[in-house]
Motif scaffolding. Sequence first.
Motif, short mmCIF file in Angstrom:
data_model
loop_
_atom_site.label_atom_id
_atom_site.label_comp_id
_atom_site.label_asym_id
_atom_site.label_seq_id
_atom_site.Cartn_x
_atom_site.Cartn_y
_atom_site.Cartn_z
N ALA A 1 -11.52 -3.86 16.07
CA ALA A 1 -10.57 -5.05 16.39
C ALA A 1 -11.00 -6.32 16.34
O ALA A 1 -10.38 -7.06 15.97
CB ALA A 1 -10.32 -4.76 18.23
N ASP A 2 -12.28 -6.62 16.30
CA ASP A 2 -13.17 -7.95 15.90
C ASP A 2 -12.90 -8.15 14.57
O ASP A 2 -12.59 -9.31 14.36
CB ASP A 2 -14.41 -7.92 16.44
N ARG A 3 -12.86 -7.16 13.58
CA ARG A 3 -12.87 -7.25 12.22
C ARG A 3 -11.43 -7.74 11.94
O ARG A 3 -11.27 -8.78 11.16
CB ARG A 3 -13.47 -6.27 11.54
N LEU A 4 -10.57 -6.90 12.60
CA LEU A 4 -9.15 -7.49 12.44
C LEU A 4 -8.77 -8.69 12.61
O LEU A 4 -8.13 -9.40 12.18
CB LEU A 4 -8.37 -6.34 13.12
N LEU A 5 -9.20 -9.07 14.03
CA LEU A 5 -9.07 -10.43 14.35
C LEU A 5 -9.59 -11.59 13.62
O LEU A 5 -8.92 -12.57 13.26
CB LEU A 5 -9.54 -10.80 16.03
N ARG A 6 -10.93 -11.30 13.07
CA ARG A 6 -11.53 -12.31 12.31
C ARG A 6 -10.83 -12.56 10.75
O ARG A 6 -10.70 -13.42 10.32
CB ARG A 6 -12.87 -11.75 12.11
N THR A 7 -10.50 -11.31 10.41
CA THR A 7 -9.85 -11.37 9.25
C THR A 7 -8.24 -11.85 9.02
O THR A 7 -7.71 -12.58 8.23
CB THR A 7 -10.05 -10.11 8.16
N GLY A 8 -7.58 -11.40 10.21
CA GLY A 8 -6.08 -11.59 10.26
C GLY A 8 -5.81 -12.73 10.97
O GLY A 8 -5.04 -13.74 10.44
N LEU A 9 -6.64 -13.33 11.83
CA LEU A 9 -6.33 -14.45 12.68
C LEU A 9 -6.98 -15.60 12.07
O LEU A 9 -6.62 -16.90 11.81
CB LEU A 9 -6.20 -14.53 14.18
N GLY A 10 -8.27 -15.36 11.88
CA GLY A 10 -9.20 -16.23 11.42
C GLY A 10 -9.48 -17.32 12.48
O GLY A 10 -9.46 -17.30 13.55
N SER A 11 -10.00 -18.73 11.96
CA SER A 11 -10.15 -19.90 12.87
C SER A 11 -8.89 -20.51 13.18
O SER A 11 -7.90 -20.82 12.42
CB SER A 11 -11.03 -20.92 12.06
N VAL A 12 -9.04 -20.85 14.49
CA VAL A 12 -7.51 -21.78 14.95
C VAL A 12 -8.13 -22.91 15.71
O VAL A 12 -9.30 -23.24 16.17
CB VAL A 12 -6.89 -20.68 16.02
N TRP A 13 -7.28 -23.86 15.88
CA TRP A 13 -7.09 -25.07 16.84
C TRP A 13 -6.47 -24.70 17.99
O TRP A 13 -5.55 -24.36 18.11
CB TRP A 13 -6.75 -26.11 16.15
N VAL A 14 -7.19 -24.76 19.40
CA VAL A 14 -6.45 -24.63 20.68
C VAL A 14 -6.77 -25.65 21.52
O VAL A 14 -7.90 -26.21 21.74
CB VAL A 14 -6.89 -23.40 21.23
#
Length: 471
Positions: A8-21
């Motif tokens: 799940a961590d790999r999927l989030l890193r590749t799918g969502l990546g870096s974000v501004w919040v």
Amino acid sequence: MSQLNQQADRLLRTGLGSVWVEGEVSNLRRYASGHQYFSLKDAQASVSCTLFRGNARNASPFADGDRVVVFGRAGVYAARGQFQLVVERLESTGEGRLLLEFQRLKARLLAEGLFAPERKRALPRWVHRLGVITSPQGDVQHDIARTLARRFPLLLPFRLYPVAVQGAGAAPQMVQALEQAGHEGAVDVLILARGGGSLEDLWAFNEEAVARAIADCPIPVVTGIGHETDATIADYVADLSASTPTAAAEAVSPDARVLHRQLAETAARLERTLADRIRDRRRMLESLDARLQRAHPGRRVEQHLQRVDELQQRLQRSIHRVFDTRRGRLRQLLLALRVHNPAHRILVHRGRLEQLRHRLFQARPSRLLQTQQARLDGLRDRLAREIRHQLERETTRLEAAHGRLRALDPDAVLERGYSILLTHDQQVVRRAEPSLQGASLHARLASGRLDLHVEAVHPAGSRSGKPGSGT
């Protein structure tokens, strides 16, 4: 389970990546390792954030309740299966950013000494001309005018320097007003004031240009900005900071009612004092006049001059007498000191003291230093007392010996009516012997001497002689 969390961590890193919040910081925890953990929340949700030490060094200062913007990588903390953001950058936003700028400017100006009390000037004791820098549309100038009308109307009308107190052009206008007032020199004190508001509303008073203009202004500046809880950079730099515009007007104006009361009390005290002094001076003048009538000044001067001559003679005789007495006493004391010199005792105790000092230095008794110091002080006191007592005892013995010596002085015996009989070769006659029959003797008296001829000798125990027939 761990493999699932890692996937799940790999999927989030590749799918969502870096974000501004953007959100509000809560539940902030800082560890000795330098890592920081907190939650970022808004009105509907929150997300866990991790700020490692390497990224924390470049992050803006923040605390619980601050609104910040973060840039980071979305992922899953595999050990707990918890969604989180690994923060790479963190910046303050909105109110938080303004607070950060406020704190930075405050720290810099504090380091430069702009807040130092010794730099600030005291207000004049009496303000005759007042200047007010504020908005002409607001209620502040009216509040100040009402306060002055109530307390000290002589300050009305004041000199108004109209400026904007909010918005982009407010700070330059306030700087220009401060420079204009300083250049004109038409007022004794300046009040810089506005009503309350948010941090954004009051931000013009936190501008560095306004702070430096206040510090450079040759006229004392009093600030009355916002409410009692508001604090701006201008308040820290000003010569006097009041909590509100009304309080600023009160700070520069005396209370007329108090002044009237003080003036009345002072006038009453002055009248009483003058009356008392006039009465005292009249009594003194009457007394002096009476004394002048009783005794003519010329005769009094002559009597005093004669008395001065008498006193001068008595003083000279007394000085000579005291001097002779003290000189004789000094000679006696010098003789006593020569006979009983305490110098050797001082040398003995001094040697003992040096031995104790040497032993103390060798042993280095740090824990007993105070005790030994007290003992040393006691020995010094005992030595001084012993020397004084020894000197007193020897002085007493000397005086007693002197008294006995005077009692044994032959001249003193002669003064009591006795005489000394001497033969022609100055031998003292102590017994009535037959060999003295017909001899010529000399009698030494207290004053003078007599030449005698022995007509008859009556040895001790003899009854044949007649009184008065021996010499």
